[in-house]
Design an enzyme around this catalytic site. Structure first.
Site, PDB file in Angstrom:
ATOM      1  N   GLU A  66       2.781 -10.409   4.261  1.00  0.00           N
ATOM      2  CA  GLU A  66       2.454 -11.429   5.293  1.00  0.00           C
ATOM      3  C   GLU A  66       2.076 -12.682   4.530  1.00  0.00           C
ATOM      4  OE1 GLU A  66       1.238  -8.393   4.649  1.00  0.00           O
ATOM      5  OE2 GLU A  66       0.676  -7.281   6.372  1.00  0.00           O
ATOM      6  N   ASN A  94       6.021  -8.477  -0.297  1.00  0.00           N
ATOM      7  CA  ASN A  94       5.013  -8.372  -1.231  1.00  0.00           C
ATOM      8  C   ASN A  94       5.444  -8.489  -2.600  1.00  0.00           C
ATOM      9  OD1 ASN A  94       6.256  -5.743  -0.949  1.00  0.00           O
ATOM     10  ND2 ASN A  94       4.570  -4.585  -1.697  1.00  0.00           N
ATOM     11  N   GLU A 151       3.941  -8.146  -6.303  1.00  0.00           N
ATOM     12  CA  GLU A 151       2.797  -7.803  -7.419  1.00  0.00           C
ATOM     13  C   GLU A 151       2.733  -8.625  -8.785  1.00  0.00           C
ATOM     14  OE1 GLU A 151       3.225  -3.490  -7.079  1.00  0.00           O
ATOM     15  OE2 GLU A 151       2.441  -3.334  -5.216  1.00  0.00           O
ATOM     16  N   CYS A 175      -3.115  -5.190   6.007  1.00  0.00           N
ATOM     17  CA  CYS A 175      -4.500  -5.060   5.366  1.00  0.00           C
ATOM     18  C   CYS A 175      -5.602  -5.974   6.100  1.00  0.00           C
ATOM     19  CB  CYS A 175      -4.440  -5.388   3.906  1.00  0.00           C
ATOM     20  SG  CYS A 175      -4.267  -6.920   3.292  1.00  0.00           S
ATOM     21  N   CYS A 201      -5.020  -9.649   5.391  1.00  0.00           N
ATOM     22  CA  CYS A 201      -4.100 -10.196   6.206  1.00  0.00           C
ATOM     23  C   CYS A 201      -4.099 -10.447   7.714  1.00  0.00           C
ATOM     24  CB  CYS A 201      -2.516  -9.267   5.968  1.00  0.00           C
ATOM     25  SG  CYS A 201      -1.839 -10.015   4.280  1.00  0.00           S
TER      26      CYS A 201
END
Ligand code: THU
Length: 138
Positions: free
Chosen positions: A59, A46, A48, A90, A93
């Site tokens: 993902e 990930n 951010e 999530c 994803c």
């Protein structure tokens, strides 16, 4: 379903992403590893952003790596995070995975200690909207 050794290999690749993740705002690092129809593995973390809505999930990063290398068919996905809870993809994803998979995509959701649950994407995203919906319209 994956063989144990392959599942463990993919977990190691996904876990290797936890130290690469850029998550200074949530401190929640995520790693993902995808196996393709050709038998290759692509991983991602990930990423951010201080403008919070611009977060990129692990993902999405792994999918970008896969597509940019010329592959578009996911056969298995492993997701792990720094959390003691098993990391589920999530909602967005789940849809991203749907774009590049069929009914048979196994998704392995690991916690940081190696415990996991495996589910088909069709369980995680039932009655999904997929590329086939567009076929008659194009
Ligand atoms: N995150 C992922 O990378 N994948 C998911 O499927 C769930 C959430 C990330 C996004 C954000 O950086 C952090 O986890 C907390 O939401």
């Amino acid at each position: 379903m994956l063989e144990d050794t392959e599942r463990d290999h993919m977990l190691q690749l996904a876990k290797s992403m936890l130290e690469k993740a850029y998550a200074p705002y949530s401190n929640f690092t995520v790693g993902a590893c995808l196996k393709t129809a050709k038998g290759n593995y692509y991983h991602g973390c990930n990423i951010e952003n201080v403008s919070y809505s611009l977060v990129q999930c692990a993902e999405a990063c792994a999918i970008a790596n896969m597509v940019s290398q010329g592959e578009q068919a996911i056969k298995a996905a492993v997701i792990v995070s720094s959390s003691p809870l098993k990391c589920a993809p999530c909602g967005a994803c789940r849809q991203r995975l749907r774009e590049f998979s069929q009914e048979d995509l196994w998704v392995y959701m690991f916690d940081r200690d190696g415990n996991y649950t495996a589910k088909l994407l069709s369980e995680l995203l039932p009655d999904s909207f997929g590329p086939d919906h567009m076929e008659l319209m194009l």
